[in-house]
Design a protein around this motif. Structure first.
Motif, short mmCIF file in Angstrom:
data_model
loop_
_atom_site.label_atom_id
_atom_site.label_comp_id
_atom_site.label_asym_id
_atom_site.label_seq_id
_atom_site.Cartn_x
_atom_site.Cartn_y
_atom_site.Cartn_z
N ASP A 1 -8.50 7.17 -4.69
CA ASP A 1 -8.04 5.81 -4.45
C ASP A 1 -6.63 5.80 -3.88
O ASP A 1 -6.29 4.97 -3.03
N SER A 2 -5.79 6.74 -4.32
CA SER A 2 -4.42 6.81 -3.81
C SER A 2 -4.40 7.24 -2.36
O SER A 2 -3.61 6.73 -1.55
N MET B 1 -5.07 4.38 -0.34
CA MET B 1 -3.87 3.57 -0.17
C MET B 1 -3.04 4.09 1.01
O MET B 1 -2.53 3.33 1.83
N GLU C 1 0.21 5.75 -7.34
CA GLU C 1 -1.14 6.11 -7.77
C GLU C 1 -1.43 7.60 -7.56
O GLU C 1 -2.10 8.23 -8.38
N PHE C 2 -0.90 8.17 -6.48
CA PHE C 2 -1.10 9.60 -6.25
C PHE C 2 -0.42 10.42 -7.34
O PHE C 2 -1.01 11.36 -7.90
N ALA D 1 -3.60 -1.04 -9.58
CA ALA D 1 -4.02 -0.92 -8.18
C ALA D 1 -4.94 -2.07 -7.79
O ALA D 1 -4.87 -2.59 -6.67
N ASN E 1 0.81 -1.21 0.00
CA ASN E 1 0.00 0.00 0.00
C ASN E 1 0.84 1.27 0.00
O ASN E 1 0.47 2.26 -0.64
N ASN F 1 -11.38 0.11 -6.80
CA ASN F 1 -10.54 -0.05 -8.00
C ASN F 1 -11.37 -0.43 -9.22
O ASN F 1 -11.17 0.11 -10.31
N PHE G 1 0.57 3.87 -3.01
CA PHE G 1 0.12 5.24 -2.74
C PHE G 1 0.97 6.24 -3.52
O PHE G 1 0.44 7.14 -4.19
#
Length: 209
Positions: free
Chosen positions: A52-53, A56, A37-38, A121, A30, A156, A34
């Protein structure tokens, strides 16, 4: 009697050791996801990916907190579950704020990258879900941790669906709608966790008295 208690103690120690190993793995997954994805969500201007990030990040914090109380009392576990519920509630509200901002500005996300990052993700969270599934009935904290992982899979999948719709309709609305849906999911789950934490806290007070 002593032999029985000693055996039970060994079983409990083995269980906690197994929980810790799983939590360290999902914590690492995670934390890495994070960052990825961020950064991706910011670059492709996707509300759903940013939400979603942040989830995470919240999950990584949750797993770290769970590890902290793994060998502590039931009262400490109830406090940790309450904190986790608060974190889930906070990120649910954060997603609503971001989705509202994107609705006003009308920013279009890049659908292809949005869907690709969401798929990655999803795979990462599927691994976490499977690792945590066998421990979901161990105690309150492992159950709430598994619930977070379950929610991640739903979120996701929703982001992937939103990416497809953004590409098909050339509209930012699917991204915004999914953002609101994710927020509602986390707020509902936060309520469940906080309710269970309150009951556990009351039970710990009764046992203590």
């Amino acid at each position: 009697m002593d032999s029985c208690c000693e055996k039970k103690s060994d079983e409990l120690a083995t269980l906690k050791s197994a929980q810790a190993k799983v939590l360290y793995i999902v914590l690492a997954i995670n934390a890495v996801m994070f960052i990825f994805e961020f950064s991706s969500g910011w670059l492709v201007r996707s509300t759903a990916l940013l939400g979603d990030s942040l989830d995470m990040f919240g999950d990584a914090s949750v797993y770290a907190l769970t590890l902290f109380v793994l060998h502590r009392s039931n009262r400490a576990r109830a406090k940790a579950a309450a904190v986790k519920g608060g974190v889930m509630l906070l990120f649910g509200v954060a997603v609503i704020v971001d989705a509202t901002y994107k609705t006003i500005t009308g920013v279009m996300p890049e659908a292809t990258w949005m869907g690709g990052v969401a798929l990655l993700a999803l795979l990462a969270n599927a691994v976490c879900f499977l690792l945590l599934r066998r421990h979901r009935s161990d105690d309150l904290n492992m159950r709430s941790t598994w619930m977070c992982s379950r929610n991640d899979l739903i979120a996701n999948s929703s982001v992937i669906g939103a990416a497809v719709l953004v590409a098909a309709t050339d509209s930012f609305w699917p991204d915004v709608i999914v953002g609101f849906a994710i927020a509602c999911l986390f707020i509902y789950s936060a309520w469940q966790v906080l309710t269970e934490a309150r009951l556990a806290w009351l039970n710990s007070l009764q046992i203590r008295t």
